[in-house]
Write a protein that holds these residues in place. Structure first.
Motif, PDB file in Angstrom:
ATOM      1  N   PRO A   1     -74.718 -20.593  12.778  1.00  0.00           N
ATOM      2  CA  PRO A   1     -75.442 -21.770  12.637  1.00  0.00           C
ATOM      3  C   PRO A   1     -74.229 -22.910  12.831  1.00  0.00           C
ATOM      4  N   LEU A   2     -73.102 -22.784  12.070  1.00  0.00           N
ATOM      5  CA  LEU A   2     -72.088 -23.803  11.889  1.00  0.00           C
ATOM      6  C   LEU A   2     -71.084 -23.828  13.317  1.00  0.00           C
ATOM      7  N   LEU A   3     -71.336 -22.518  14.137  1.00  0.00           N
ATOM      8  CA  LEU A   3     -70.643 -22.570  15.270  1.00  0.00           C
ATOM      9  C   LEU A   3     -69.210 -22.315  15.333  1.00  0.00           C
ATOM     10  N   ASN A   4     -68.977 -21.564  14.157  1.00  0.00           N
ATOM     11  CA  ASN A   4     -67.406 -21.506  13.746  1.00  0.00           C
ATOM     12  C   ASN A   4     -67.205 -20.281  12.986  1.00  0.00           C
ATOM     13  N   PRO A   5     -66.760 -19.176  13.339  1.00  0.00           N
ATOM     14  CA  PRO A   5     -66.648 -17.870  12.657  1.00  0.00           C
ATOM     15  C   PRO A   5     -65.947 -17.996  11.226  1.00  0.00           C
ATOM     16  N   THR A   6     -65.098 -19.035  11.246  1.00  0.00           N
ATOM     17  CA  THR A   6     -64.253 -19.055   9.936  1.00  0.00           C
ATOM     18  C   THR A   6     -65.154 -19.707   8.897  1.00  0.00           C
ATOM     19  N   GLY A   7     -66.029 -20.748   9.375  1.00  0.00           N
ATOM     20  CA  GLY A   7     -66.911 -21.484   8.083  1.00  0.00           C
ATOM     21  C   GLY A   7     -67.942 -20.381   7.868  1.00  0.00           C
ATOM     22  N   ASN A   8     -68.361 -19.446   8.901  1.00  0.00           N
ATOM     23  CA  ASN A   8     -69.610 -18.941   8.432  1.00  0.00           C
ATOM     24  C   ASN A   8     -69.069 -17.540   7.719  1.00  0.00           C
ATOM     25  N   GLY A   9     -67.632 -17.128   8.134  1.00  0.00           N
ATOM     26  CA  GLY A   9     -66.939 -16.213   6.982  1.00  0.00           C
ATOM     27  C   GLY A   9     -66.796 -16.708   5.458  1.00  0.00           C
ATOM     28  N   VAL A  10     -66.628 -17.909   5.271  1.00  0.00           N
ATOM     29  CA  VAL A  10     -66.188 -18.556   4.200  1.00  0.00           C
ATOM     30  C   VAL A  10     -67.788 -18.249   3.361  1.00  0.00           C
ATOM     31  N   VAL A  11     -68.743 -18.803   4.073  1.00  0.00           N
ATOM     32  CA  VAL A  11     -70.059 -18.572   3.331  1.00  0.00           C
ATOM     33  C   VAL A  11     -70.607 -17.076   3.036  1.00  0.00           C
TER      34      VAL A  11
ATOM     35  N   ILE B   1     -73.990  -8.090   4.743  1.00  0.00           N
ATOM     36  CA  ILE B   1     -73.328  -9.122   4.681  1.00  0.00           C
ATOM     37  C   ILE B   1     -71.789  -8.516   4.966  1.00  0.00           C
ATOM     38  N   GLY B   2     -71.459  -7.552   4.476  1.00  0.00           N
ATOM     39  CA  GLY B   2     -70.081  -6.964   4.878  1.00  0.00           C
ATOM     40  C   GLY B   2     -69.902  -6.832   6.315  1.00  0.00           C
ATOM     41  N   ILE B   3     -71.089  -6.247   6.930  1.00  0.00           N
ATOM     42  CA  ILE B   3     -71.009  -5.984   8.417  1.00  0.00           C
ATOM     43  C   ILE B   3     -70.869  -7.445   9.125  1.00  0.00           C
ATOM     44  N   GLY B   4     -71.558  -8.444   8.667  1.00  0.00           N
ATOM     45  CA  GLY B   4     -71.442  -9.847   9.208  1.00  0.00           C
ATOM     46  C   GLY B   4     -70.102 -10.400   9.219  1.00  0.00           C
ATOM     47  N   ILE B   5     -69.274 -10.218   7.942  1.00  0.00           N
ATOM     48  CA  ILE B   5     -68.034 -10.405   7.989  1.00  0.00           C
ATOM     49  C   ILE B   5     -67.054  -9.782   9.032  1.00  0.00           C
ATOM     50  N   VAL B   6     -67.291  -8.528   9.317  1.00  0.00           N
ATOM     51  CA  VAL B   6     -66.602  -7.710  10.326  1.00  0.00           C
ATOM     52  C   VAL B   6     -67.175  -8.541  11.633  1.00  0.00           C
ATOM     53  N   ALA B   7     -68.215  -9.020  11.800  1.00  0.00           N
ATOM     54  CA  ALA B   7     -68.657  -9.405  13.039  1.00  0.00           C
ATOM     55  C   ALA B   7     -67.923 -10.667  13.397  1.00  0.00           C
ATOM     56  N   THR B   8     -67.560 -11.312  12.638  1.00  0.00           N
ATOM     57  CA  THR B   8     -66.804 -12.489  12.593  1.00  0.00           C
ATOM     58  C   THR B   8     -65.664 -12.534  13.739  1.00  0.00           C
ATOM     59  N   LEU B   9     -65.154 -11.192  13.616  1.00  0.00           N
ATOM     60  CA  LEU B   9     -63.771 -10.714  14.355  1.00  0.00           C
ATOM     61  C   LEU B   9     -62.862 -11.702  14.352  1.00  0.00           C
ATOM     62  N   THR B  10     -62.454 -12.092  13.055  1.00  0.00           N
ATOM     63  CA  THR B  10     -61.518 -12.973  12.472  1.00  0.00           C
ATOM     64  C   THR B  10     -60.726 -12.385  11.452  1.00  0.00           C
ATOM     65  N   ARG B  11     -59.582 -12.299  11.607  1.00  0.00           N
ATOM     66  CA  ARG B  11     -58.500 -11.602  10.804  1.00  0.00           C
ATOM     67  C   ARG B  11     -58.512 -12.122   9.193  1.00  0.00           C
TER      68      ARG B  11
ATOM     69  N   VAL C   1     -60.901 -13.891   7.844  1.00  0.00           N
ATOM     70  CA  VAL C   1     -62.239 -13.832   7.196  1.00  0.00           C
ATOM     71  C   VAL C   1     -62.367 -12.434   6.610  1.00  0.00           C
ATOM     72  N   TRP C   2     -61.662 -11.379   7.359  1.00  0.00           N
ATOM     73  CA  TRP C   2     -61.497  -9.891   6.796  1.00  0.00           C
ATOM     74  C   TRP C   2     -60.932  -9.896   5.701  1.00  0.00           C
ATOM     75  N   ILE C   3     -59.538 -10.307   5.684  1.00  0.00           N
ATOM     76  CA  ILE C   3     -58.674 -10.088   4.519  1.00  0.00           C
ATOM     77  C   ILE C   3     -59.397 -11.027   3.255  1.00  0.00           C
ATOM     78  N   GLY C   4     -59.832 -12.258   3.430  1.00  0.00           N
ATOM     79  CA  GLY C   4     -60.470 -12.780   2.424  1.00  0.00           C
ATOM     80  C   GLY C   4     -61.796 -11.675   1.793  1.00  0.00           C
ATOM     81  N   GLY C   5     -62.647 -11.233   2.430  1.00  0.00           N
ATOM     82  CA  GLY C   5     -63.611 -10.410   2.222  1.00  0.00           C
ATOM     83  C   GLY C   5     -62.824  -9.189   1.494  1.00  0.00           C
ATOM     84  N   MET C   6     -61.799  -8.657   2.091  1.00  0.00           N
ATOM     85  CA  MET C   6     -61.140  -7.402   1.236  1.00  0.00           C
ATOM     86  C   MET C   6     -60.424  -7.734  -0.183  1.00  0.00           C
ATOM     87  N   LEU C   7     -60.100  -9.129  -0.249  1.00  0.00           N
ATOM     88  CA  LEU C   7     -59.610  -9.598  -1.678  1.00  0.00           C
ATOM     89  C   LEU C   7     -60.882  -9.756  -2.472  1.00  0.00           C
TER      90      LEU C   7
END
Length: 484
Positions: A187-197, A228-238, A240-246
């Motif tokens: 809903p934020l129309l931004n994969p980075t912001g979506n990934g932070v949440v 939620i982990g699958i959703g993080i992968v679906a952002t296709l944003t590197r 966001v992936w690394i933030g989730g891995m951290l």
């Protein structure tokens, strides 16, 4: 549609008034966060002197309720903390910096930017700092954030799978708004912001999974963490992936320390395999958006050093105070026209700074950047202390883990994007900062286990409870002696 929504709000005002009068501040703040993501200004808004939306109306009500409770002494006034002073000084400094700044006609004015990305998040911080917090409040907040993360994860999968008929709100799949289309932009129309949440929600779900004692709760939070982990992968944003891995590594270090060498070897094997199968050029030039080619994706990465060069030139001319908060596009024009560098500086004219620290450094100088870094440090220390101490209630440890997850998502994505101007990013950061500060200041009110349960021959500082997974509820004492 807007008329129907407005009439619905009007007709439900009496019921909402009764509900809000009985509700507590922290649960209401959690609802404001969720509303800002799902039904924010992009979903419904109207002009009444300024732009109003559902979440902003709710925030005004929460602030008014908080002020009334403080006025009638129904809430104990909190003691002033170091973070309160730093954030107050930072907000005042940014306001003074924004007043003389100018922006192009089509860009948000500096004062509007300050109100949206500084004042509103600071109001979120203030209401939770001024409220008395109970464990029931934290449980509500944790469940709301995890539920929001599950929703975003499902919507992200539907976006990547092109199942647009199942997506709500509908504007997420609007092809006329083509930027980031085909990725989990939410809903934020931004994969980075979506990934932070989703990173915050992922840290909460995994923390609850590893602390729960019953099978049903373990299954419930395990499913939520997977979605939620699958959703993080679906952002296709590197980033966001690394933030989730951290976050995953931090959780593993806290809860699965005995298995950390095995997990590290497994992670190294995955990285080596990914590097072998997918060469670096393919990773950098990965096609992600429907309307963005792989070459365009690679070009966007190559522009970041040029943006950093522009920021360095601007910083040299005004290192302490910057060029004015929110006025980057106007103040950067002379630096983009210079021919003293071999780099094609004019190519980055349409872009803002892609680093949250560089953006703040250019706009407001070393003073604001120093205040911001010091504030982030205090947030991290409080989150670290709450998440790792076994003498706190499980809800408190999860809150600390969510603070760490918020910082991991915010800061690592902030290395490649100016997350401070992404809608709701600062709201999440400051709300969790306020909660963490309040709980850490009153941490003695949230004990976790009775001293008799700790083995007599073990050092209290190094004692760790065994992993709860695979154990019956009767094997472990209650996680909290605090009755909310």
């Amino acid at each position: 549609m807007e008329l129907l929504i407005f009439l619905g709000l009007v007709t439900t005002l009496p019921w909402l008034g009764r509900l809000l009068s009985q509700a507590r501040i922290v649960p209401l703040a959690a609802v404001v966060l969720a509303a800002g993501v799902v039904v924010g200004p992009l979903f419904f808004s109207f002009q009444l002197g300024t732009q109003l939306s559902i979440d902003r109306i709710l925030l005004v009500v929460v602030v008014a309720k908080c002020c009334m409770m403080l006025w009638h002494n129904r809430e104990a006034r909190p003691n002033l903390q170091h973070l309160d002073c730093l954030l107050g000084i930072l907000a005042l400094w940014l306001l003074l910096s924004a007043l003389p700044a100018t922006a192009p006609p089509k860009e948000m004015s500096p004062t509007s930017r300050w109100l949206t990305f500084i004042a509103i998040p600071l109001a979120m911080y203030g209401v939770v700092r001024a409220s008395n917090i109970k464990l029931s409040d934290l449980r509500w907040l944790i469940n709301v954030i995890i539920g929001l993360g599950v929703y975003l994860g499902i919507i992200g999968v539907l976006e990547v799978a092109n199942l647009h008929a199942l997506i709500f709100p509908r504007y997420i799949a609007d092809p006329t708004n083509w930027e980031f289309l085909g990725r989990a932009r939410g809903p934020l129309l931004n994969p980075t912001g979506n990934g932070v949440v989703m990173t915050i929600a992922f840290s909460a779900a995994v923390s609850r999974l590893l602390q729960e004692r019953t099978r049903s709760d373990q299954v419930r939070f395990g499913i939520a963490a997977c979605i939620i982990g699958i959703g993080i992968v679906a952002t296709l944003t590197r980033s966001v992936w690394i933030g989730g891995m951290l976050v995953g590594l931090y959780v593993g270090w806290i809860y699965l320390r005995r298995y950390l060498p095995t997990l590290a070897l497994f992670g190294m094997a995955v990285v080596v395999l990914a590097g072998t199968v997918a060469p670096q050029d393919n990773l950098l030039a990965m096609k992600r958006d429907k309307h963005l080619s792989a070459a365009d994706a690679l070009r966007s990465i190559q522009l970041r050093p040029v943006l950093a060069l522009v920021a360095w030139n601007m910083f040299q001319d005004s290192p302490l105070t910057g060029h004015g908060y929110g006025g980057y596009f106007h103040s950067s024009l002379p630096y983009l026209s210079t021919r003293s560098h071999a780099a094609a500086l004019d190519t980055v004219r349409p872009y803002m700074q892609h680093n949250v620290l560089l953006s703040l450094l250019v706009d407001a100088g070393l003073i604001a950047t120093g205040l911001f870094v010091a504030s982030i440090g205090l947030m991290g220390i409080a989150g670290w202390q709450l998440s790792r101490n076994v003498h706190f209630a499980s809800e408190v440890r999860t809150l600390g883990m969510m603070m760490i997850g918020c910082l991991a998502g915010y800061l690592f994505n902030g290395m490649f994007h100016d997350v401070s101007v992404i809608p709701m990013a600062n709201n999440f950061l400051l709300l969790f900062a306020g909660l963490t500060t309040s709980v850490y200041a009153a941490k003695e009110q949230f004990p976790a286990v009775s001293p008799s349960h700790i083995p007599a021959n073990r050092d209290l500082r190094s004692w760790e409870p065994r992993l709860a997974l695979g154990r019956r509820a009767t094997d472990v004492p209650p996680t909290s002696l605090y009755t909310s």
